[in-house]
Design a protein around this motif. Structure first.
Motif, PDB file in Angstrom:
ATOM      1  N   ASP A 504       0.838  -1.203   0.000  1.00 45.52           N
ATOM      2  CA  ASP A 504       0.000   0.000   0.000  1.00 45.52           C
ATOM      3  C   ASP A 504       0.876   1.258   0.000  1.00 45.52           C
ATOM      4  O   ASP A 504       0.666   2.187  -0.784  1.00 45.52           O
ATOM      5  CB  ASP A 504      -0.926  -0.004   1.214  1.00 45.52           C
ATOM      6  N   TYR A 505       1.870   1.249   0.863  1.00 46.62           N
ATOM      7  CA  TYR A 505       2.788   2.388   0.932  1.00 46.62           C
ATOM      8  C   TYR A 505       3.598   2.500  -0.363  1.00 46.62           C
ATOM      9  O   TYR A 505       3.769   3.583  -0.917  1.00 46.62           O
ATOM     10  CB  TYR A 505       3.720   2.235   2.136  1.00 46.62           C
ATOM     11  N   SER A 506       4.063   1.364  -0.844  1.00 41.95           N
ATOM     12  CA  SER A 506       4.903   1.373  -2.053  1.00 41.95           C
ATOM     13  C   SER A 506       4.120   1.879  -3.267  1.00 41.95           C
ATOM     14  O   SER A 506       4.660   2.593  -4.107  1.00 41.95           O
ATOM     15  CB  SER A 506       5.435  -0.027  -2.346  1.00 41.95           C
ATOM     16  N   ILE A 507       2.860   1.486  -3.362  1.00 44.15           N
ATOM     17  CA  ILE A 507       2.053   1.900  -4.508  1.00 44.15           C
ATOM     18  C   ILE A 507       1.773   3.401  -4.442  1.00 44.15           C
ATOM     19  O   ILE A 507       1.984   4.128  -5.406  1.00 44.15           O
ATOM     20  CB  ILE A 507       0.731   1.100  -4.544  1.00 44.15           C
ATOM     21  N   HIS A 508       1.315   3.868  -3.302  1.00 37.86           N
ATOM     22  CA  HIS A 508       0.859   5.256  -3.226  1.00 37.86           C
ATOM     23  C   HIS A 508       1.975   6.267  -3.049  1.00 37.86           C
ATOM     24  O   HIS A 508       1.854   7.404  -3.463  1.00 37.86           O
ATOM     25  CB  HIS A 508      -0.169   5.415  -2.100  1.00 37.86           C
ATOM     26  N   VAL A 509       3.065   5.841  -2.415  1.00 37.76           N
ATOM     27  CA  VAL A 509       4.123   6.806  -2.112  1.00 37.76           C
ATOM     28  C   VAL A 509       5.360   6.582  -2.983  1.00 37.76           C
ATOM     29  O   VAL A 509       6.013   7.526  -3.401  1.00 37.76           O
ATOM     30  CB  VAL A 509       4.506   6.741  -0.616  1.00 37.76           C
ATOM     31  N   LEU A 510       5.678   5.305  -3.253  1.00 39.21           N
ATOM     32  CA  LEU A 510       6.947   5.013  -3.937  1.00 39.21           C
ATOM     33  C   LEU A 510       6.767   4.617  -5.395  1.00 39.21           C
ATOM     34  O   LEU A 510       7.724   4.165  -6.029  1.00 39.21           O
ATOM     35  CB  LEU A 510       7.692   3.899  -3.175  1.00 39.21           C
ATOM     36  N   ASP A 511       5.535   4.757  -5.917  1.00 40.66           N
ATOM     37  CA  ASP A 511       5.313   4.510  -7.343  1.00 40.66           C
ATOM     38  C   ASP A 511       5.594   3.080  -7.798  1.00 40.66           C
ATOM     39  O   ASP A 511       5.991   2.860  -8.942  1.00 40.66           O
ATOM     40  CB  ASP A 511       6.238   5.442  -8.164  1.00 40.66           C
ATOM     41  N   MET A 512       5.417   2.121  -6.942  1.00 39.85           N
ATOM     42  CA  MET A 512       5.708   0.739  -7.325  1.00 39.85           C
ATOM     43  C   MET A 512       4.779   0.302  -8.467  1.00 39.85           C
ATOM     44  O   MET A 512       3.580   0.605  -8.461  1.00 39.85           O
ATOM     45  CB  MET A 512       5.538  -0.194  -6.130  1.00 39.85           C
ATOM     46  N   SER A 513       5.320  -0.423  -9.445  1.00 39.06           N
ATOM     47  CA  SER A 513       4.526  -0.818 -10.610  1.00 39.06           C
ATOM     48  C   SER A 513       3.689  -2.057 -10.306  1.00 39.06           C
ATOM     49  O   SER A 513       3.960  -2.792  -9.350  1.00 39.06           O
ATOM     50  CB  SER A 513       5.454  -1.122 -11.787  1.00 39.06           C
ATOM     51  N   GLU A 514       2.697  -2.299 -11.159  1.00 37.17           N
ATOM     52  CA  GLU A 514       1.828  -3.468 -10.981  1.00 37.17           C
ATOM     53  C   GLU A 514       2.644  -4.761 -11.006  1.00 37.17           C
ATOM     54  O   GLU A 514       2.445  -5.648 -10.183  1.00 37.17           O
ATOM     55  CB  GLU A 514       0.742  -3.494 -12.063  1.00 37.17           C
ATOM     56  N   ASP A 515       3.588  -4.860 -11.944  1.00 43.34           N
ATOM     57  CA  ASP A 515       4.400  -6.076 -12.036  1.00 43.34           C
ATOM     58  C   ASP A 515       5.207  -6.327 -10.760  1.00 43.34           C
ATOM     59  O   ASP A 515       5.311  -7.459 -10.283  1.00 43.34           O
ATOM     60  CB  ASP A 515       5.373  -5.984 -13.228  1.00 43.34           C
ATOM     61  N   GLU A 516       5.773  -5.239 -10.239  1.00 45.44           N
ATOM     62  CA  GLU A 516       6.563  -5.384  -9.001  1.00 45.44           C
ATOM     63  C   GLU A 516       5.688  -5.817  -7.830  1.00 45.44           C
ATOM     64  O   GLU A 516       6.097  -6.628  -6.996  1.00 45.44           O
ATOM     65  CB  GLU A 516       7.258  -4.062  -8.657  1.00 45.44           C
TER      66      GLU A 516
END
Ligand code: ZN
Ligand code: ZN
Length: 601
Positions: A504-516
């Motif tokens: 959740d943090y990585s997606i919203h704050v760190l721009d983590m991609s769907e694949d990652e």
């Protein structure tokens, strides 16, 4: 647990001038020479009166949300979510916040002091959601009228003909409702637009079929039936108009001109502070979760290596350490009940788990409130296999059930996959989480000091955190005989809450991609493809909520250890649990402070 939907997400707001004539009873008392006890008594009385009035007024602004809590006074009101409404709602929250600030928590008893903290938080959140977060401008899925109509139709709180009259009046504002929605939405996200299109298409059925079918069965007069037809027609025009309006926007959003669903570091930290109330930052929790993931992996590798010769005799443990864990989990997941024994097995386990808690003196279990396990009623059957169904606080029939859904609607393949997930060990952990001593036990304790505030607006991180804490606490005390298989399955389960926080943090704050994200869920958290893609979707549509499980758990666990160190030999686990639960669903730091004060005294 049947999680109550966060009010703000509903946020159908109403412009009513409901409390201009503020009562004088709740002004703070002048501290004269009166004995301290008397002052406290008065403060508590005036707070009780104030919060009761506040909740009454609150419902006039949120009549739709009120329905979901079983409060039907404003059942025929559909609020038009326009700017005037938003302003009135914000004004109400500001005024209430000022009034709440006038109470001194130290002069209130513990039950009221924690209610005060919850209400302050509620008003602060309302202000922030309305003035800063503003999802009314970018989340089109906020606008959907169907739920409340379905609820009125499906709940037998008054005769059908009367409920249809309510529905008739309630439909009047539907065209204005969707006009306001279109005015509010500036640049939406693609994800929320797609959700809105899907859900509003689903809403059509309520007006095309559900309501007309009920009207046909009713004793409504011909005149009322004609009025109903006219309103049903204009409602369908409005909903279809909204769907088309969104569909027209879609190509532009697909081209990349929509709002980013990732809310970024600033909004994330603010939302985390208001929704979770952990006392720390989201960044800190994220870092803590990363460390926890490493620890869990190390433990799972060790357990899998130890178990290896038992299940794969004569073969070596895989070079890729986590792959070995996955293989071990896959292998032992084959041990599970037959599909037609699923409900029976849950029923069998309840008294066994209960006895374990009693024998080990872990938490007070009220023998007059045994948990009733039942098959989930047809109308409530969704995806979840088991959940505690608690009545709303306004519901007089106070039965709480542990709903377990039989697997008879599943295909052979679906049932097998489900049973492998809730295998011999995992099913016990599920029962601990949902029922004893998780959600159900927490509810029983919370209800001893009934608080409308806590049952309506309880802190989600405390509620989920308690259930997650209960799992570990049971295993620590020897539940499952310290079997390595049990610890391995538990670790997988616990890893899910930890990784929820990380992604959740990585997606919203760190721009983590769907694949990652999918890679982490599948290869580091041992989830199936379907579960992983579902999780990605959920994280694109919500923010912060996925961190509540781990946050609450980590907070409770850390507090317990803190107290253990502080009290040494005086620390008693059962006393700690009973006292902790006695404050109801307040945020963990609020409970911590009250308990420390209490111990000091
Ligand atoms: Zn099987
Ligand atoms: Zn839960």
């Amino acid at each position: 647990m049947k999680h109550r939907v966060h009010i703000i997400i509903f946020a159908s707001l109403l412009a009513v001038a409901c409390d201009n004539q503020q009562s004088e009873t709740n002004k703070p008392l002048a501290l004269t020479s009166a004995p301290e006890a008397a002052i406290h008594h008065n403060q508590n009385e005036s707070f009780s009166a104030f919060q009761a009035k506040l909740i009454e007024d609150f419902w006039s602004y949120h009549p739709g949300h009120a329905l979901y809590e079983g409060y039907y006074k404003y059942d025929d009101r559909l609020i038009v979510p326009d700017e005037k409404t938003r302003k009135a709602e914000q004004d109400f929250a500001s005024r209430m916040l000022v009034r709440l600030m006038e109470f001194n928590a130290n002069a209130l008893n513990a039950a009221n002091a924690s209610d005060l903290a919850i209400l302050k938080n509620l008003m602060e959140r309302t202000l922030w959601y309305g003035d800063v977060f503003k999802s009314n401008e970018w989340d089109p899925s906020r606008y959907n009228v169907a739920g409340a109509f379905g609820l009125i139709l499906g709940t037998d709180y008054k005769p059908l003909d009367e409920r249809l009259q309510v529905i008739l009046r309630r439909m009047e504002n539907i065209p204005a409702y969707y006009e306001a929605a279109k005015t509010n939405i500036k640049v939406p996200t693609l994800a929320h637009t797609d959700l809105a299109i899907k859900q509003n298409k689903g809403a059509l059925g309520v007006f095309e079929k559900l309501i007309p079918d009920s009207v046909a069965k009713s004793g409504l007069s011909d005149k009322d039936k004609a009025a109903m037809d006219a309103r049903l027609a204009s409602s369908l025009v409005a909903i279809n108009g909204y769907i088309h309006w969104l569909e027209n926007k879609r190509p532009d959003l697909v081209a990349g001109n929509g709002k980013n669903f990732r809310i970024g570091p600033d909004l994330y930290e603010q939302k985390f502070a208001l929704d979770i109330v952990s006392g720390g930052t989201a960044r800190e929790l994220y870092q803590q979760a990363l460390t926890e993931k490493k620890k869990l992996h190390a433990r799972m590798i060790k357990l899998s290596q130890d178990l290896w010769p038992k299940y794969f005799p004569g073969t070596g443990y895989p070079k890729e350490e986590l792959a070995g864990v996955k293989q071990m989990i896959d292998h032992i997941s084959a041990r599970h009940v037959d599909r037609d024994k699923f409900v029976d097995e849950v029923r069998r386990q309840m008294p066994v788990i209960n006895q374990f808690i009693v024998d080990n003196k872990l938490i007070e279990m009220d023998p007059t409130r045994p948990l009733v396990v039942r098959e989930t009623p047809e109308y409530q059957r969704g995806i979840a296999g088991a959940s505690v169904n608690s009545p709303g606080p306004y519901d007089a029939t106070a039965n709480t059930y542990y709903n377990v859904t039989p697997l008879d609607h599943y295909t052979e393949e679906q049932a097998e996959s489900y049973l492998r997930e809730y295998n011999h060990w995992m099913l016990q952990i599920l029962n601990i989480h949902e029922a004893l001593p998780g959600h159900y036990t927490q509810l029983v304790h919370a209800n001893k000091s009934r608080s409308l505030v806590k049952s309506l607006f309880g802190n989600g991180a405390m509620i989920e955190g308690w259930a997650v804490y209960a799992e570990l606490m049971m295993l620590e005390n020897g539940y499952g005989d310290n079997e390595p298989e049990m610890w391995l399955m538990y670790s997988k389960w616990n890893l899910r809450t930890v990784v929820n926080t990380i992604i959740d943090y990585s997606i919203h704050v760190l721009d983590m991609s769907e694949d990652e994200v999918l890679d982490m869920l599948i290869n580091e958290a041992f989830q199936e493809q379907t579960e992983a893609t579902g999780k990605w979707r959920r994280a694109t549509l919500s923010q912060v909520q996925l961190t509540s499980y781990y946050s609450g758990y980590a907070g409770i666990y850390a507090f317990r250890e803190e107290l253990k160190n502080k009290m040494g030999d005086d620390f008693d686990l059962k006393t700690f649990h009973d006292q902790f639960l006695s404050y109801g669903s307040a945020p963990v730091p609020v409970i911590r402070k009250m308990m420390l004060d209490e111990i000091e005294r």
